[in-house]
Design a protein around this motif. Sequence first.
Motif, PDB file in Angstrom:
ATOM      1  N   LEU A  23       0.845  -1.183   0.000  1.00 37.39           N
ATOM      2  CA  LEU A  23       0.000   0.000   0.000  1.00 37.39           C
ATOM      3  C   LEU A  23       0.885   1.238   0.000  1.00 37.39           C
ATOM      4  O   LEU A  23       1.341   1.709   1.034  1.00 37.39           O
ATOM      5  CB  LEU A  23      -0.915  -0.004   1.225  1.00 37.39           C
ATOM      6  CG  LEU A  23      -1.937   1.133   1.338  1.00 37.39           C
ATOM      7  CD1 LEU A  23      -2.831   1.190   0.115  1.00 37.39           C
ATOM      8  CD2 LEU A  23      -2.770   0.973   2.608  1.00 37.39           C
ATOM      9  N   ARG A  24       1.116   1.760  -1.189  1.00 39.81           N
ATOM     10  CA  ARG A  24       1.986   2.931  -1.317  1.00 39.81           C
ATOM     11  C   ARG A  24       1.345   4.170  -0.726  1.00 39.81           C
ATOM     12  O   ARG A  24       1.985   4.961  -0.040  1.00 39.81           O
ATOM     13  CB  ARG A  24       2.314   3.196  -2.787  1.00 39.81           C
ATOM     14  CG  ARG A  24       3.265   2.213  -3.435  1.00 39.81           C
ATOM     15  CD  ARG A  24       3.852   2.831  -4.706  1.00 39.81           C
ATOM     16  NE  ARG A  24       4.650   1.898  -5.470  1.00 39.81           N
ATOM     17  CZ  ARG A  24       5.917   1.628  -5.217  1.00 39.81           C
ATOM     18  NH1 ARG A  24       6.511   2.191  -4.180  1.00 39.81           N
ATOM     19  NH2 ARG A  24       6.584   0.789  -5.997  1.00 39.81           N
ATOM     20  N   GLU A  25       0.066   4.354  -1.001  1.00 37.87           N
ATOM     21  CA  GLU A  25      -0.587   5.593  -0.581  1.00 37.87           C
ATOM     22  C   GLU A  25      -2.097   5.377  -0.511  1.00 37.87           C
ATOM     23  O   GLU A  25      -2.676   4.691  -1.348  1.00 37.87           O
ATOM     24  CB  GLU A  25      -0.259   6.713  -1.578  1.00 37.87           C
ATOM     25  CG  GLU A  25      -0.680   8.102  -1.135  1.00 37.87           C
ATOM     26  CD  GLU A  25      -0.237   9.186  -2.106  1.00 37.87           C
ATOM     27  OE1 GLU A  25      -0.373  10.374  -1.756  1.00 37.87           O
ATOM     28  OE2 GLU A  25       0.219   8.835  -3.222  1.00 37.87           O
ATOM     29  N   LEU A  26      -2.718   5.962   0.499  1.00 36.76           N
ATOM     30  CA  LEU A  26      -4.172   5.990   0.632  1.00 36.76           C
ATOM     31  C   LEU A  26      -4.574   7.450   0.830  1.00 36.76           C
ATOM     32  O   LEU A  26      -4.191   8.074   1.817  1.00 36.76           O
ATOM     33  CB  LEU A  26      -4.634   5.141   1.821  1.00 36.76           C
ATOM     34  CG  LEU A  26      -6.116   5.240   2.203  1.00 36.76           C
ATOM     35  CD1 LEU A  26      -7.019   4.838   1.045  1.00 36.76           C
ATOM     36  CD2 LEU A  26      -6.401   4.376   3.435  1.00 36.76           C
ATOM     37  N   VAL A  27      -5.314   7.988  -0.138  1.00 40.75           N
ATOM     38  CA  VAL A  27      -5.672   9.399  -0.086  1.00 40.75           C
ATOM     39  C   VAL A  27      -7.187   9.548  -0.058  1.00 40.75           C
ATOM     40  O   VAL A  27      -7.924   8.708  -0.578  1.00 40.75           O
ATOM     41  CB  VAL A  27      -5.092  10.180  -1.283  1.00 40.75           C
ATOM     42  CG1 VAL A  27      -3.574  10.132  -1.261  1.00 40.75           C
ATOM     43  CG2 VAL A  27      -5.626   9.637  -2.609  1.00 40.75           C
ATOM     44  N   SER A  28      -7.634  10.631   0.574  1.00 42.43           N
ATOM     45  CA  SER A  28      -9.058  10.935   0.635  1.00 42.43           C
ATOM     46  C   SER A  28      -9.401  11.846  -0.545  1.00 42.43           C
ATOM     47  O   SER A  28      -9.354  13.072  -0.443  1.00 42.43           O
ATOM     48  CB  SER A  28      -9.409  11.613   1.952  1.00 42.43           C
ATOM     49  OG  SER A  28     -10.792  11.869   2.024  1.00 42.43           O
ATOM     50  N   SER A  29      -9.725  11.229  -1.674  1.00 43.69           N
ATOM     51  CA  SER A  29      -9.985  11.997  -2.890  1.00 43.69           C
ATOM     52  C   SER A  29     -10.911  11.218  -3.799  1.00 43.69           C
ATOM     53  O   SER A  29     -10.837   9.987  -3.875  1.00 43.69           O
ATOM     54  CB  SER A  29      -8.665  12.290  -3.617  1.00 43.69           C
ATOM     55  OG  SER A  29      -8.895  12.932  -4.847  1.00 43.69           O
ATOM     56  N   ASP A  30     -11.778  11.950  -4.500  1.00 43.84           N
ATOM     57  CA  ASP A  30     -12.562  11.304  -5.536  1.00 43.84           C
ATOM     58  C   ASP A  30     -11.826  11.422  -6.865  1.00 43.84           C
ATOM     59  O   ASP A  30     -10.707  11.950  -6.921  1.00 43.84           O
ATOM     60  CB  ASP A  30     -13.977  11.887  -5.603  1.00 43.84           C
ATOM     61  CG  ASP A  30     -14.008  13.338  -6.068  1.00 43.84           C
ATOM     62  OD1 ASP A  30     -12.923  13.941  -6.219  1.00 43.84           O
ATOM     63  OD2 ASP A  30     -15.107  13.873  -6.285  1.00 43.84           O
ATOM     64  N   VAL A  31     -12.436  10.932  -7.920  1.00 47.87           N
ATOM     65  CA  VAL A  31     -11.775  10.904  -9.225  1.00 47.87           C
ATOM     66  C   VAL A  31     -11.396  12.302  -9.690  1.00 47.87           C
ATOM     67  O   VAL A  31     -10.256  12.570 -10.089  1.00 47.87           O
ATOM     68  CB  VAL A  31     -12.682  10.228 -10.276  1.00 47.87           C
ATOM     69  CG1 VAL A  31     -12.072  10.334 -11.666  1.00 47.87           C
ATOM     70  CG2 VAL A  31     -12.915   8.762  -9.925  1.00 47.87           C
ATOM     71  N   GLU A  32     -12.336  13.213  -9.625  1.00 47.40           N
ATOM     72  CA  GLU A  32     -12.128  14.539 -10.196  1.00 47.40           C
ATOM     73  C   GLU A  32     -11.158  15.391  -9.382  1.00 47.40           C
ATOM     74  O   GLU A  32     -10.525  16.304  -9.917  1.00 47.40           O
ATOM     75  CB  GLU A  32     -13.469  15.240 -10.349  1.00 47.40           C
ATOM     76  CG  GLU A  32     -14.366  14.573 -11.398  1.00 47.40           C
ATOM     77  CD  GLU A  32     -15.778  15.115 -11.396  1.00 47.40           C
ATOM     78  OE1 GLU A  32     -16.185  15.690 -12.418  1.00 47.40           O
ATOM     79  OE2 GLU A  32     -16.471  14.950 -10.378  1.00 47.40           O
ATOM     80  N   ALA A  33     -11.027  15.108  -8.090  1.00 50.78           N
ATOM     81  CA  ALA A  33     -10.130  15.896  -7.243  1.00 50.78           C
ATOM     82  C   ALA A  33      -8.734  15.293  -7.130  1.00 50.78           C
ATOM     83  O   ALA A  33      -7.832  15.930  -6.595  1.00 50.78           O
ATOM     84  CB  ALA A  33     -10.731  16.056  -5.851  1.00 50.78           C
ATOM     85  N   PHE A  34      -8.540  14.078  -7.650  1.00 51.83           N
ATOM     86  CA  PHE A  34      -7.254  13.398  -7.487  1.00 51.83           C
ATOM     87  C   PHE A  34      -6.161  14.092  -8.291  1.00 51.83           C
ATOM     88  O   PHE A  34      -6.343  14.445  -9.448  1.00 51.83           O
ATOM     89  CB  PHE A  34      -7.377  11.942  -7.946  1.00 51.83           C
ATOM     90  CG  PHE A  34      -6.122  11.137  -7.765  1.00 51.83           C
ATOM     91  CD1 PHE A  34      -5.774  10.637  -6.525  1.00 51.83           C
ATOM     92  CD2 PHE A  34      -5.276  10.895  -8.846  1.00 51.83           C
ATOM     93  CE1 PHE A  34      -4.612   9.890  -6.361  1.00 51.83           C
ATOM     94  CE2 PHE A  34      -4.117  10.162  -8.694  1.00 51.83           C
ATOM     95  CZ  PHE A  34      -3.788   9.657  -7.441  1.00 51.83           C
ATOM     96  N   ARG A  35      -5.012  14.258  -7.648  1.00 52.02           N
ATOM     97  CA  ARG A  35      -3.861  14.877  -8.298  1.00 52.02           C
ATOM     98  C   ARG A  35      -2.617  14.021  -8.045  1.00 52.02           C
ATOM     99  O   ARG A  35      -2.376  13.576  -6.931  1.00 52.02           O
ATOM    100  CB  ARG A  35      -3.620  16.288  -7.743  1.00 52.02           C
ATOM    101  CG  ARG A  35      -4.756  17.263  -7.990  1.00 52.02           C
ATOM    102  CD  ARG A  35      -4.891  17.617  -9.463  1.00 52.02           C
ATOM    103  NE  ARG A  35      -5.952  18.601  -9.687  1.00 52.02           N
ATOM    104  CZ  ARG A  35      -7.228  18.296  -9.922  1.00 52.02           C
ATOM    105  NH1 ARG A  35      -7.582  17.011  -9.969  1.00 52.02           N
ATOM    106  NH2 ARG A  35      -8.127  19.234 -10.119  1.00 52.02           N
ATOM    107  N   SER A  36      -1.841  13.825  -9.098  1.00 48.79           N
ATOM    108  CA  SER A  36      -0.591  13.084  -8.959  1.00 48.79           C
ATOM    109  C   SER A  36       0.290  13.362 -10.168  1.00 48.79           C
ATOM    110  O   SER A  36      -0.212  13.494 -11.294  1.00 48.79           O
ATOM    111  CB  SER A  36      -0.855  11.574  -8.857  1.00 48.79           C
ATOM    112  OG  SER A  36       0.361  10.853  -8.777  1.00 48.79           O
TER     113      SER A  36
END
Length: 308
Positions: free
Chosen positions: A102-115
């Motif tokens: 598990l590299r990362e768990l973020v609280s984000s939906d599809v449209e708000a996800f940034r990477s």
Amino acid sequence: MAEDKLFNYYERQDVLPTFGNFKSSAALEAYAGQRRELFSDKLVLPPRLFQDAEVLEFGPDSGENALVFARWGANLTLAEPNRHAHAKIHAYFAQFGQTTCLRELVSSDVEAFRSDRRFDVIDAEGFIYTVQPTENWLGIFHRLLNPDGFAVVSYYERYGGFFELALKAVHAAGKALTGRSALKTAKTLFEAKWDSIPHTRSFESRLMDVLENPFVRYRYFLDAAALCTAAHGQGFDIHSAWPSYHDSLAVYWHKKVLSGDEKLQRATRHLGRSRLSFLGGRKLYLVGKAEAVGRDLGFDRSAGARCR
């Protein structure tokens, strides 16, 4: 109360939509076997594809599918906007010894996800039809995927979802006629059906996630041909689907190379003839003149369309 997004609805519930409450390795292995069958046999994506792959899963809920991907060797980035699910995800990965995956768990939906990273596989199952217009999430996937990467989605198809809507209507009528609670009504009507199928989640989660879900509505459902056309416009090709979006009986010289436009045309033509199959869950394929099939389900017999 109206909800802006599906995860807002989930956050207001007492149960998670897909929580399987796996307590043993045997329970997880049985579930992994079901997933292996889906990916290997129906989607033609062998689990070996996930070995050392960078996988981004949107909306993992409590993380059962992500656990299976981890067991197949994937490195997981999970974007789950419902914070109520995060504790379950961490507990699952610790319980089954997959924390390092598990590299990362973020609280984000599809449209708000940034990477700034790119991924080999993007997985978004069950909810993606509620993110509209479709071109929005297709564009996000295109930006986040590596060249030759795979996007795996599941959704309510406009014709394939007919019986889900019918069951919702029966459930709503049952509540209105009896005055009983949603759960009591649903158990009276559907518990025998529920117990007859292999499932990993509770009856209560099914009630919340489908029968009472305000997003399980025709206006949100996606037409398969329209989805394929939108995906083609974003540079995607169809690798596989279940039911098949390809005409598997089409035969032509193996060295002939079809253009992307030709592939799309063949797929949409096949999907137009498959709508009754999707609706009824059995082989009901429309044959005859293409213009007849192009009408709503092709019921105009005078034009020469027939169902087989």
